[in-house]
Design an enzyme around this catalytic site. Structure first.
Site, short mmCIF file in Angstrom:
data_model
loop_
_atom_site.label_atom_id
_atom_site.label_comp_id
_atom_site.label_asym_id
_atom_site.label_seq_id
_atom_site.Cartn_x
_atom_site.Cartn_y
_atom_site.Cartn_z
N LEU A 144 9.02 40.22 -12.92
CA LEU A 144 8.23 40.40 -11.59
C LEU A 144 8.15 41.88 -11.45
O LEU A 144 9.13 42.54 -11.70
CB LEU A 144 8.63 39.40 -10.84
N ASP A 145 7.22 42.35 -10.72
CA ASP A 145 7.16 43.91 -10.13
C ASP A 145 8.43 43.74 -9.17
O ASP A 145 8.90 42.79 -8.65
CB ASP A 145 5.98 43.90 -9.28
N ARG A 146 9.02 44.97 -8.99
CA ARG A 146 10.18 45.25 -8.12
C ARG A 146 9.84 44.72 -6.89
O ARG A 146 10.81 44.08 -6.34
CB ARG A 146 10.38 46.68 -8.08
N THR A 148 7.83 42.11 -5.93
CA THR A 148 7.34 40.74 -5.83
C THR A 148 8.46 39.97 -5.78
O THR A 148 9.28 40.12 -6.83
CB THR A 148 6.57 40.59 -7.07
N ARG A 250 -2.26 42.27 -8.13
CA ARG A 250 -2.62 43.36 -6.99
C ARG A 250 -4.02 44.03 -7.59
O ARG A 250 -4.71 44.37 -6.44
CB ARG A 250 -1.53 44.36 -6.93
#
EC number: 5.4.99.-
Length: 334
Positions: A144-146, A148, A250
């Protein structure tokens, strides 16, 4: 340092796995920086060609493995684990949503990176030492993105991790993200099939829509459905990625003119004015996929404080959503 050059084959259960995860499973002591150096210098090759850390492998491909740093001795491994304080171990275990003999599911908070880098010392991968080292150490199977938040799955053994990763690669994992976006998408539900390409480097890297024939462009597909609205200004969306590109959700929401609130990279003036004081309003709410050994695994993550702030501001209530908001979409299409 081992002086031996090896050629390994990608197993059936590893189809779709990223190069960095292929290495992490077999040589967990080789860190992110060391592997990237080997990739940049061309010492790691797949079917004779250069690759990047996020290149996905296919069953039957050959991977050239150059001499690697020696495995740390047991004393060093113990010292590395000792770097986690008792408070950090308690914190890591407090994130657990579900655990059995094969799987751990955690609720990753917004702001915590999944893996480390030159400027990232605290991350999920480091916290996995809370469960032990060697075979006891859980394995990451996706990212997961930082910024998110939400469900992050870990395999508790190499075989469990391989089966989980295989489910992601074969698109058998149904992921449901919640996002707050600017405006009201029309139609209310739809499918975004827009290839994406990375531009820039590291912290300045951004993902943009691309022509399918453009070198470096990758297919990217996202399904979306509107769950609720706060007037014409903000919509609460269910998002389901069918591919796993960097920043895919995004970039796709920006591409259709409805940027996710609190997003400094993919926002616009309107979303920024609505996002004052808010972090990224993107949360991995639910995942459903085959369990590594039995039946189906379904895990839901309660709201992180960062996205809860957005829900509170715009008057959304989590219990107003269906567990799987895409079920109704499929029924309407029949």
């Amino acid at each position: 340092m081992s002086n031996e050059v090896k050629t390994l084959y990608v197993a059936e259960g590893e189809d779709g796995i990223r190069v960095d995860r292929f290495f992490k499973r077999r040589w967990p002591h080789v860190n992110h920086v060391q592997l990237n150096k080997l990739l940049r210098s061309g010492q790691v090759r797949v079917d004779g060609g250069r690759v990047k850390a996020d290149t996905r492998l296919a069953t039957g491909q050959t991977v050239r493995v150059p001499p690697l740093p020696a495995v740390p001795d047991q004393d060093q491994q113990k010292r590395e684990r000792a770097e986690l304080s008792p408070q950090e171990i308690r914190y890591a275990r407090s994130l657990v949503l579900y655990e059995d003999e094969d799987v751990i599911a955690i609720n990753k908070p917004s702001g915590l990176a999944v893996q480390g880098g030159t400027k990232t010392k605290n991350h999920v991968d480091r916290l996995l030492s809370a469960w032990g080292e060697g075979l006891e150490r859980p394995r990451l199977v996706h990212r997961l993105d930082r910024d998110t938040s939400g469900v992050l799955l870990l395999g508790k053994s190499p075989s469990a991790a391989a089966r989980l990763a295989g489910a992601f690669a074969k698109r058998r994992a149904n992921k449901t993200y919640w996002a707050l976006v600017v405006g009201n998408p029309k139609p209310e539900e739809g499918y975004i099939d827009t290839p994406l390409i990375k531009k820039g480097f590291h912290d300045r890297e951004i993902v943009q829509p691309a022509d399918p024939k453009e070198p470096g462009a990758e297919p990217a597909e996202t399904e979306y459905v509107t769950i609720g609205r706060a007037g014409p200004r903000v919509a609460w969306m269910g998002l389901r990625p069918h591919t796993g590109r960097t920043h895919q959700l995004r970039a796709h929401m920006q591409a259709i003119g409805h940027s996710i609130l609190g997003d400094p990279k993919y926002g616009n003036d309107e979303s920024r004015s609505l996002s004052e004081g808010l972090g990224l309003q993107l949360h991995h709410r639910r995942i459903e996929l085959p369990h590594p050994t039995q039946g189906t695994l379904i895990v839901e993550a309660p709201l992180d404080p960062v996205i809860k702030a957005g829900f509170d501001r715009f008057g959304f209530e989590p219990h107003d959503a269906e567990p799987d908001p895409f079920v109704k979409v499929k029924k309407r299409k029949r």
